[in-house]
Design an enzyme around this catalytic site. Structure first.
Site, PDB file in Angstrom:
ATOM      1  N   PRO A 113      41.777  39.624  45.934  1.00 54.18           N
ATOM      2  CA  PRO A 113      41.884  40.230  44.596  1.00 54.18           C
ATOM      3  C   PRO A 113      40.567  40.694  43.984  1.00 54.18           C
ATOM      4  O   PRO A 113      40.090  40.137  42.984  1.00 54.18           O
ATOM      5  CB  PRO A 113      42.525  39.114  43.779  1.00 54.18           C
ATOM      6  CG  PRO A 113      42.030  37.857  44.417  1.00 54.18           C
ATOM      7  CD  PRO A 113      41.949  38.160  45.887  1.00 54.18           C
ATOM      8  N   CYS A 114      40.001  41.743  44.557  1.00 52.25           N
ATOM      9  CA  CYS A 114      38.779  42.289  43.965  1.00 52.25           C
ATOM     10  C   CYS A 114      39.045  42.893  42.591  1.00 52.25           C
ATOM     11  O   CYS A 114      38.104  43.109  41.816  1.00 52.25           O
ATOM     12  CB  CYS A 114      38.155  43.319  44.892  1.00 52.25           C
ATOM     13  SG  CYS A 114      39.246  44.673  45.362  1.00 52.25           S
TER      14      CYS A 114
END
Length: 286
Positions: free
Chosen positions: A246-247
């Site tokens: 989850p950047c």
């Protein structure tokens, strides 16, 4: 003979269209009636369907699309990243009800730039638009969104990361992993192809719980390289498995969204979706 799409695909397309419409009109604070009309549905039916998939009403969802909400989340973040990463990010991580299994790669495999690997790929539906998924025999190696770049450029971007690999279209082989990724049910083996530093950053990202945010500095401290903020930013930007690694949960220190490789509207939609579902889960547990 007309082949009907699965109901889940129809709902993904509908939610993607609704989210894109809300993103475009978010500053106008659109009414439920306006959104339902744009989707060609009655307000009652659409509100029920939207609530089932997102967890809150469309009106509430719009609040999660605002920069103010993102900044509030960042200001209230808990010091969980270092503890979670210290406990071992390479073990099973949990995302909603989804289990992620991390499959590492050797430096030699990375150095070969995909040489000797067959990477299967396919296009799918999701709440955030059409994703391109890629996988090796070990697991999901790529998940990209085409809304910003377009399909051809997205494909070129992803295949260019592993120029020595053999690519084969095989959506059927990837479908169970992709379905699990977006339904939140099942196990997804992650097998991202990257250098040792990149892998370290991506492992830290996996430990970020849904509904929470971190800064690039937070990530740098978590991996034991507090001065490597710029390098961390580069590694975050090169994350090949969007959503699951989850950047999108990383913001600038001032609370600004920063950049996002697959487009800021996609990042806002992901943060709003997670924030809404996290709130719904808290209310259910209360």
């Amino acid at each position: 003979m007309t082949v009907q799409k699965p109901e889940s695909s129809f709902h993904y397309e509908l939610m993607a269209a609704a989210i894109a419409w809300l993103e475009e009109h978010r500053e106008d604070r659109p009414s439920l009636e306006a959104l339902a009309a744009a989707m060609g549905m009655s307000p009652t039916h659409f509100q029920r369907l939207f609530g089932q998939w997102v967890g809150v009403s469309p009106k509430k969802y719009v609040e999660y699309l605002t920069l103010e909400h993102a900044r509030a989340l960042l200001a209230a973040r808990q010091p969980v990243l270092e503890a979670a990463h210290g406990a071992g990010a390479s073990g099973p991580g949990r995302l909603h009800d989804l289990f992620l299994r991390w499959e590492g790669m050797t430096p030699g495999e990375y150095a070969r730039r995909g040489g000797g690997l067959t990477i299967r790929w396919g296009w799918f539906d999701s709440p955030f638009g059409r994703p391109l998924a890629m996988a090796t025999d070990r697991g999901l190696s790529g998940l990209a969104f085409a809304a910003e770049l377009g399909a051809d450029a997205t494909m070129a971007d992803m295949t260019g990361r592993w120029p020595a690999a053999t690519f084969a279209e095989d959506a059927g082989a990837l479908r169970p992993m992709v379905d699990a990724a977006f339904s939140g049910r099942g196990t997804v083996p992650l097998a991202p192809l990257g250098g040792p530093f990149q892998i370290k950053v991506w492992e830290a990202l996996v430990t970020l719980p849904p509904g929470t945010l971190a800064t690039y500095s937070d990530i740098a401290r978590a991996i034991g390289s507090p001065s490597a903020v710029r390098a961390v930013g580069t590694a975050v930007g090169r994350n090949p498995v969007a959503w699951l690694i989850p950047c999108h949960r990383v913001l600038r220190r001032d609370g600004g969204l920063g950049g996002y490789h697959w487009g800021l509207p996609v990042k806002r939609a992901m943060l709003a979706w997670e924030g809404a579902r996290a709130e719904a889960a808290r209310k259910t547990a209360a």
